[in-house]
Write an enzyme that holds these catalytic residues in place. Structure first.
Site, PDB file in Angstrom:
ATOM      1  N   GLN A  20      -4.593  25.034  18.257  1.00  0.00           N
ATOM      2  CA  GLN A  20      -4.524  23.670  17.724  1.00  0.00           C
ATOM      3  C   GLN A  20      -5.910  23.019  17.612  1.00  0.00           C
ATOM      4  OE1 GLN A  20      -1.067  22.613  20.555  1.00  0.00           O
ATOM      5  NE2 GLN A  20      -0.727  21.270  18.796  1.00  0.00           N
ATOM      6  N   GLY A  57       0.865  18.904  26.327  1.00  0.00           N
ATOM      7  CA  GLY A  57       0.566  20.330  26.216  1.00  0.00           C
ATOM      8  C   GLY A  57      -0.340  20.551  25.019  1.00  0.00           C
ATOM      9  N   HIS A  66       3.148  28.353  19.431  1.00  0.00           N
ATOM     10  CA  HIS A  66       1.853  28.154  18.751  1.00  0.00           C
ATOM     11  C   HIS A  66       1.024  29.436  18.786  1.00  0.00           C
ATOM     12  CE1 HIS A  66       1.657  23.955  17.551  1.00  0.00           C
ATOM     13  NE2 HIS A  66       2.020  23.536  18.744  1.00  0.00           N
ATOM     14  N   HIS A  88       7.322  25.799  23.621  1.00  0.00           N
ATOM     15  CA  HIS A  88       6.729  25.174  22.428  1.00  0.00           C
ATOM     16  C   HIS A  88       5.294  25.653  22.238  1.00  0.00           C
ATOM     17  CE1 HIS A  88       5.862  21.599  19.718  1.00  0.00           C
ATOM     18  NE2 HIS A  88       4.645  21.958  20.083  1.00  0.00           N
ATOM     19  N   GLU A  89       4.534  25.697  23.366  1.00  0.00           N
ATOM     20  CA  GLU A  89       3.121  26.109  23.271  1.00  0.00           C
ATOM     21  C   GLU A  89       3.005  27.596  22.965  1.00  0.00           C
ATOM     22  OE1 GLU A  89       2.311  22.225  23.852  1.00  0.00           O
ATOM     23  OE2 GLU A  89       1.155  23.843  22.938  1.00  0.00           O
ATOM     24  N   CYS A 149       4.940  17.212  18.062  1.00  0.00           N
ATOM     25  CA  CYS A 149       3.803  18.146  18.108  1.00  0.00           C
ATOM     26  C   CYS A 149       2.548  17.425  17.632  1.00  0.00           C
ATOM     27  CB  CYS A 149       4.081  19.347  17.216  1.00  0.00           C
ATOM     28  SG  CYS A 149       2.753  20.582  17.213  1.00  0.00           S
ATOM     29  N   LEU A 150       1.462  17.623  18.329  1.00  0.00           N
ATOM     30  CA  LEU A 150       0.209  16.965  17.946  1.00  0.00           C
ATOM     31  C   LEU A 150      -0.302  17.488  16.600  1.00  0.00           C
ATOM     32  CD1 LEU A 150      -1.497  16.910  21.434  1.00  0.00           C
ATOM     33  CD2 LEU A 150      -0.279  15.058  20.282  1.00  0.00           C
TER      34      LEU A 150
HETATM   35  O1  K2U Z   1       1.913  21.413  21.092  1.00  0.00           O
HETATM   36  C1  K2U Z   1       1.740  20.208  21.117  1.00  0.00           C
HETATM   37  O2  K2U Z   1       1.453  19.552  20.113  1.00  0.00           O
HETATM   38  C2  K2U Z   1       1.925  19.503  22.412  1.00  0.00           C
HETATM   39  C3  K2U Z   1       3.212  18.766  22.486  1.00  0.00           C
HETATM   40  C4  K2U Z   1       3.936  19.380  23.644  1.00  0.00           C
HETATM   41  C5  K2U Z   1       5.399  19.175  23.659  1.00  0.00           C
HETATM   42  C6  K2U Z   1       6.173  19.336  22.530  1.00  0.00           C
HETATM   43  C7  K2U Z   1       7.541  19.179  22.618  1.00  0.00           C
HETATM   44  C8  K2U Z   1       8.139  18.867  23.819  1.00  0.00           C
HETATM   45  C9  K2U Z   1       7.363  18.715  24.929  1.00  0.00           C
HETATM   46  C10 K2U Z   1       6.004  18.887  24.855  1.00  0.00           C
HETATM   47  C11 K2U Z   1       2.774  17.319  22.524  1.00  0.00           C
HETATM   48  O3  K2U Z   1       2.511  16.933  23.799  1.00  0.00           O
HETATM   49  S1  K2U Z   1       3.833  16.308  21.626  1.00  0.00           S
HETATM   50  C12 K2U Z   1       3.855  14.802  22.356  1.00  0.00           C
HETATM   51  C13 K2U Z   1       4.936  14.707  23.375  1.00  0.00           C
HETATM   52  C14 K2U Z   1       4.669  13.993  24.494  1.00  0.00           C
HETATM   53  C15 K2U Z   1       5.661  13.859  25.442  1.00  0.00           C
HETATM   54  C16 K2U Z   1       6.908  14.448  25.286  1.00  0.00           C
HETATM   55  C17 K2U Z   1       7.163  15.155  24.148  1.00  0.00           C
HETATM   56  C18 K2U Z   1       6.163  15.294  23.169  1.00  0.00           C
HETATM   57 ZN    ZN Z   2       2.824  21.626  19.170  1.00  0.00          ZN
END
Ligand code: K2U
Ligand code: ZN
Length: 172
Positions: A52, A47, A141, A137-138, A95-96
Site C-alpha cells: 500500500q 492495519g 493485499h 484483509h492485509e 480500506c485505506l
Molecule cells: O488495509 C487497509 O487499508 C487497512 C484497513 C484495515 C482493516 C480493514 C477492514 C477491517 C478492519 C481493518 C484500514 O485500517 S481501514 C480503516 C478501518 C479502521 C477501523 C476499522 C475498520 C477499518
Molecule cells: Zn486495505
C-alpha cells in the site's frame, strides 16, 4: 521515520503479488515497518500492508488498540495462514487504498497464523474477532487482492467508478 503516500485504487501496483523477505529480518525491514506504522497512524487506520506504500514485500503492520488506549503495534513478516475455521462471519470493511467505500465481507471467524515479528522471532498464534478480519484483509493485499474483489461485479465496478471520478477531479 517517514509518512509515505498510500496507493489508491485503481492502481496496477496494488495488484502485485508481494515477495517474501529472504533471509533475516534486517534493520532495513525494521525501518520500513516503522514508516508503515507512522503512515498507518497518520491515515488513520488499524492495519497496513507494505504494498500500500508501493513496497511489494510480504510485511504487514497493525494496531488494534482503541482510541485513548496505549498503542499496541504489531509487525508481521512473511505471514502465513496455517488453518481457518469453517465458520465465517461478515464484517463491514474499509480500506485505506479504497477510500470512502465500505461493505460487508464474509471471512473465516478464526485463523491460525505463523509469522516473523519485528525482531525476526517466529510466532504462531490464533486470531479471532477484529484481529482475524484485519490480518486476512492485509494478507489479501500481499496477494494483490482488495476487499472489493470479494464483492459482486456490480458493487466492485460502482466502487472503482467512484474512485476513478475522484482521481479525475483531483487532477483538475
Ligand atoms: O488495509 C487497509 O487499508 C487497512 C484497513 C484495515 C482493516 C480493514 C477492514 C477491517 C478492519 C481493518 C484500514 O485500517 S481501514 C480503516 C478501518 C479502521 C477501523 C476499522 C475498520 C477499518
Ligand atoms: Zn486495505
Amino acid at each position: 521515520m517517514a509518512i509515505r503516500p498510500i496507493l489508491v485504487a485503481p492502481d496496477p501496483r496494488l495488484k502485485q503479488t508481494s515477495k517474501p523477505v529472504e533471509g533475516p529480518v534486517t534493520d532495513a525491514h525494521r525501518a520500513l515497518m516503522d514508516d508503515m506504522l507512522e503512515t498507518m497512524y497518520d491515515a488513520p487506520g488499524i492495519g497496513l500492508a507494505a504494498i500500500q506504500i508501493g513496497e511489494p514485500v510480504r510485511i504487514i503492520v497493525m494496531d488494534l488498540a482503541r482510541e485513548g488506549e496505549p498503542k499496541q503495534p504489531r509487525h508481521f513478516v512473511n505471514p502465513e495462514i496455517l488453518w481457518a475455521s469453517e465458520e465465517v462471519l461478515p464484517y463491514e470493511e474499509g480500506c485505506l487504498s479504497v477510500p470512502d467505500y465500505y461493505d460487508d465481507v464474509e471471512r473465516p471467524a478464526r485463523v491460525k497464523i505463523r509469522y516473523l515479528n519485528y525482531h525476526g522471532e517466529r510466532i504462531e498464534e490464533e486470531a479471532e474477532g477484529l484481529y482475524a478480519v484485519c490480518i486476512q484483509h492485509e494478507m489479501d493485499h500481499l496477494e494483490g487482492v482488495l476487499f472489493i474483489d470479494h464483492l459482486s461485479r456490480l458493487k466492485r465496478e460502482k466502487a472503482l467508478a467512484k474512485l476513478r471520478k475522484a482521481k479525475r477531479e483531483a487532477a483538475l
